[in-house]
Design a protein around this motif. Structure first.
Motif, PDB file in Angstrom:
ATOM      1  N   SER A  34       0.847  -1.170  -0.013  1.00 24.53           N
ATOM      2  CA  SER A  34       0.079   0.160   0.044  1.00 24.53           C
ATOM      3  C   SER A  34       0.868   1.193  -0.071  1.00 24.53           C
ATOM      4  CB  SER A  34      -0.945  -0.210   1.225  1.00 24.53           C
ATOM      5  OG  SER A  34      -0.303  -0.323   2.302  1.00 24.53           O
ATOM      6  N   ALA A  35       1.969   1.338   0.648  1.00 23.95           N
ATOM      7  CA  ALA A  35       2.986   2.270   0.781  1.00 23.95           C
ATOM      8  C   ALA A  35       3.707   2.465  -0.702  1.00 23.95           C
ATOM      9  CB  ALA A  35       3.875   2.213   1.950  1.00 23.95           C
ATOM     10  N   ILE A  36       4.261   1.450  -1.246  1.00 28.25           N
ATOM     11  CA  ILE A  36       5.042   1.419  -2.443  1.00 28.25           C
ATOM     12  C   ILE A  36       3.990   1.975  -3.316  1.00 28.25           C
ATOM     13  CG2 ILE A  36       6.302  -0.093  -3.978  1.00 28.25           C
ATOM     14  CD1 ILE A  36       7.859   0.582  -1.365  1.00 28.25           C
ATOM     15  N   GLY A  37       2.535   1.098  -3.549  1.00 26.15           N
ATOM     16  CA  GLY A  37       1.779   1.564  -4.740  1.00 26.15           C
ATOM     17  C   GLY A  37       1.625   3.026  -4.447  1.00 26.15           C
ATOM     18  N   ALA A  38       1.535   3.758  -3.410  1.00 25.19           N
ATOM     19  CA  ALA A  38       1.202   5.065  -3.258  1.00 25.19           C
ATOM     20  C   ALA A  38       2.518   6.139  -3.647  1.00 25.19           C
ATOM     21  CB  ALA A  38       0.779   5.389  -1.765  1.00 25.19           C
ATOM     22  N   GLY A  39       3.474   5.288  -3.860  1.00 27.13           N
ATOM     23  CA  GLY A  39       4.706   6.202  -4.391  1.00 27.13           C
ATOM     24  C   GLY A  39       5.752   6.444  -3.424  1.00 27.13           C
ATOM     25  N   ASN A  40       5.531   5.820  -2.112  1.00 30.39           N
ATOM     26  CA  ASN A  40       6.749   6.062  -1.176  1.00 30.39           C
ATOM     27  C   ASN A  40       7.574   4.814  -1.135  1.00 30.39           C
ATOM     28  OD1 ASN A  40       5.011   8.158   0.282  1.00 30.39           O
ATOM     29  ND2 ASN A  40       3.475   6.661   1.010  1.00 30.39           N
ATOM     30  N   GLY A  41       8.785   5.114  -0.398  1.00 31.04           N
ATOM     31  CA  GLY A  41       9.717   4.191  -0.197  1.00 31.04           C
ATOM     32  C   GLY A  41       9.398   3.059   0.723  1.00 31.04           C
ATOM     33  N   PRO A  42      10.724   2.323   0.910  1.00 31.73           N
ATOM     34  CA  PRO A  42      10.174   1.199   1.901  1.00 31.73           C
ATOM     35  C   PRO A  42      10.235   1.737   3.272  1.00 31.73           C
ATOM     36  CG  PRO A  42      12.577   1.282   1.023  1.00 31.73           C
ATOM     37  CD  PRO A  42      11.689   2.046   0.313  1.00 31.73           C
ATOM     38  N   TYR A  43       9.671   1.249   4.385  1.00 30.48           N
ATOM     39  CA  TYR A  43      10.042   1.492   5.837  1.00 30.48           C
ATOM     40  C   TYR A  43      11.539   1.000   6.160  1.00 30.48           C
ATOM     41  CZ  TYR A  43       9.713   1.132  10.844  1.00 30.48           C
ATOM     42  OH  TYR A  43       9.954   1.255  12.149  1.00 30.48           O
ATOM     43  N   GLU A  44      12.124   1.738   6.923  1.00 24.89           N
ATOM     44  CA  GLU A  44      13.521   1.328   7.026  1.00 24.89           C
ATOM     45  C   GLU A  44      13.956   1.457   8.492  1.00 24.89           C
ATOM     46  OE1 GLU A  44      15.710   1.031   2.959  1.00 24.89           O
ATOM     47  OE2 GLU A  44      15.898   2.942   3.915  1.00 24.89           O
ATOM     48  N   VAL A  45      14.659   0.471   8.970  1.00 25.64           N
ATOM     49  CA  VAL A  45      14.914   0.419  10.606  1.00 25.64           C
ATOM     50  C   VAL A  45      16.209  -0.177  10.826  1.00 25.64           C
ATOM     51  CG1 VAL A  45      13.653  -1.640  11.300  1.00 25.64           C
ATOM     52  CG2 VAL A  45      14.365   0.324  13.143  1.00 25.64           C
ATOM     53  N   LEU A  46      17.229   0.209  11.751  1.00 28.22           N
ATOM     54  CA  LEU A  46      18.541  -0.562  11.837  1.00 28.22           C
ATOM     55  C   LEU A  46      18.053  -1.696  13.103  1.00 28.22           C
ATOM     56  CD1 LEU A  46      20.951   2.261  12.312  1.00 28.22           C
ATOM     57  CD2 LEU A  46      20.780   0.522  10.200  1.00 28.22           C
ATOM     58  N   ALA A  47      18.843  -2.893  12.602  1.00 30.60           N
ATOM     59  CA  ALA A  47      18.379  -3.943  13.751  1.00 30.60           C
ATOM     60  C   ALA A  47      19.441  -5.105  13.544  1.00 30.60           C
ATOM     61  CB  ALA A  47      17.096  -4.463  13.445  1.00 30.60           C
ATOM     62  N   LEU A  48      19.582  -5.783  14.670  1.00 28.17           N
ATOM     63  CA  LEU A  48      20.661  -6.998  14.505  1.00 28.17           C
ATOM     64  C   LEU A  48      20.015  -8.028  13.878  1.00 28.17           C
ATOM     65  CD1 LEU A  48      21.569  -7.061  18.445  1.00 28.17           C
ATOM     66  CD2 LEU A  48      23.318  -6.382  16.347  1.00 28.17           C
ATOM     67  N   SER A  49      18.819  -8.141  13.643  1.00 31.79           N
ATOM     68  CA  SER A  49      18.365  -9.232  13.017  1.00 31.79           C
ATOM     69  C   SER A  49      16.841  -8.701  12.758  1.00 31.79           C
ATOM     70  CB  SER A  49      18.195 -10.419  13.896  1.00 31.79           C
ATOM     71  OG  SER A  49      17.390 -10.297  14.902  1.00 31.79           O
ATOM     72  N   ALA A  50      16.230  -9.394  11.740  1.00 32.74           N
ATOM     73  CA  ALA A  50      14.795  -9.279  11.403  1.00 32.74           C
ATOM     74  C   ALA A  50      14.096 -10.391  10.792  1.00 32.74           C
ATOM     75  CB  ALA A  50      14.667  -8.117  10.416  1.00 32.74           C
ATOM     76  N   ARG A  51      12.649 -10.745  11.384  1.00 33.30           N
ATOM     77  CA  ARG A  51      12.167 -11.755  10.965  1.00 33.30           C
ATOM     78  C   ARG A  51      10.436 -11.614  11.090  1.00 33.30           C
ATOM     79  NH1 ARG A  51      10.691 -15.115  15.200  1.00 33.30           N
ATOM     80  NH2 ARG A  51      11.623 -14.680  17.130  1.00 33.30           N
ATOM     81  N   VAL A  52       9.870 -12.342  10.669  1.00 32.71           N
ATOM     82  CA  VAL A  52       8.315 -12.336  10.278  1.00 32.71           C
ATOM     83  C   VAL A  52       7.845 -12.871  11.602  1.00 32.71           C
ATOM     84  CG1 VAL A  52       5.899 -12.431   9.602  1.00 32.71           C
ATOM     85  CG2 VAL A  52       8.007 -11.918   7.963  1.00 32.71           C
ATOM     86  N   ALA A  53       7.060 -12.580  12.668  1.00 30.52           N
ATOM     87  CA  ALA A  53       6.287 -13.369  13.743  1.00 30.52           C
ATOM     88  C   ALA A  53       5.707 -14.290  13.222  1.00 30.52           C
ATOM     89  CB  ALA A  53       5.610 -12.257  14.716  1.00 30.52           C
TER      90      ALA A  53
END
Length: 335
Positions: free
Chosen positions: A275-294
């Protein structure tokens, strides 16, 4: 299409294996070890339309057993619904010309269908510019026939967009790898490249375009660095990448962990929400040691947080930040 010995075997098997369902066509993509794959198929369906190739210098053993891996060639894969290899009718290595794909009231005879013992499927190849591909891109309900009998009724839902998505995915990699556009595929590819974006956005492609843009060319993304889920609930699969699994393949960034998007501990996490990319926005970004889907709900992302910020966020002792999409961005939430 089960052509790859490593990670793509599991990916492709989702198209041809399992119990058939009433859902429509979907596209599956992968880019690992310099190899790229895209396939349009139905979960448990009898047929899929795929493309695959590799960048110069990729480990050939990763793609052993499939092919030919030629630019702008579609590989058509079919399971044993169309016949059991080795029976009196069909010797394992004998070509078949009795397989017909019907769409738009027109039947297309699939040429030289053969059994591939190594990957366990029937397969053949056609050009991206073949009239059948043009029919697939137009969409519609379809049927698969073999030995003069109907072996599959195939829905129209998602067919055109999935085939287009698969070809566009491979096209972006063929371009990046320096493969020329052959004359036999030129008209079809020009039409696809000029086609306006419609409906659902392919977040896998958006992520790969973003990565190759930052890398100024070819890049590799480890499969275990990618997470997929529908974070915003719009029915389109969203994609998350942790840059620890990204490596640029050329230039100065090739020598930097995560293409320069990693520090001593943390790496950038980029989340491509449709929904964000389709509206012309960039990706949401954050710094983290790791990332996974719950795993318990699929709507949250779990971020490994630097110990220095744990006390501030009240996350001790687990030191994991749970974030959820609120319609505009991800925010930290309690379980």
């Amino acid at each position: 299409m089960g052509v790859f010995k490593a990670g793509l075997v599991a990916l492709a098997s989702l198209v041809l294996a399992g119990a058939a369902s009433a859902q429509g066509w979907t596209v599956r993509t992968d880019f690992t070890e310099g190899w790229f794959f895209a396939g349009a198929g139905i979960e448990g369906g009898p047929i899929s339309f795929n493309c695959a190739d590799h960048y110069p210098g990729a480990d050939w053993s990763y793609g052993e057993g499939g092919g030919p891996y030629d630019p702008y060639i579609i590989q058509i894969s079919m399971n044993q619904t169309i016949g059991v290899p080795g029976e009196a009718n069909w010797a394992n290595n004998a070509p078949r010309n009795d397989v017909i794909f019907v769409i738009g009231n027109t039947g297309y005879q699939l040429p030289d269908v053969r059994w591939n013992e190594m990957v366990g499927e029937w397969s053949t190849q056609i050009s991206v510019g073949d009239p059948l591909v043009t029919a697939l891109l137009a969409g519609g309900e379809a049927q698969l026939w073999a030995e003069g009998a109907l072996v599959g009724d195939l829905p129209a839902a998602g067919l055109s967009s999935s085939v287009a998505g698969a070809i566009n995915f491979c096209d972006s990699h063929w371009i990046a790898s320096g493969a020329p556009l052959p004359s036999h595929a030129a008209i079809t590819m020009q039409t696809l490249r000029d086609r306006p974006s419609s409906g659902a956005t392919n977040m896998e492609q958006a992520m790969l375009d973003y990565v190759t843009g930052i890398c100024f060319g070819a890049a590799q993304v480890r499969a275990d660095a990618i997470g997929r889920s529908d974070f915003d609930g719009d029915g389109v699969e969203d994609v998350m990448v942790h840059w620890s699994g990204v490596s640029c393949q050329q230039g100065d960034l090739a020598n930097l962990r995560g293409g320069g998007n990693c520090g001593a501990s943390n790496c950038l996490t980029s989340v491509f929400v449709s929904s964000a990319i389709g509206a012309g926005n960039g990706p949401y970004e954050v710094l983290a040691l790791s990332a996974r889907v719950a795993s318990e709900n699929g709507s949250d992302i779990l971020l490994g947080v630097d110990p220095g910020t744990c006390t501030e966020l009240g996350l001790q002792p687990a030191c994991i930040a749970r974030q959820r999409w609120n319609g505009a961005q991800f925010v930290t939430v309690a379980r």
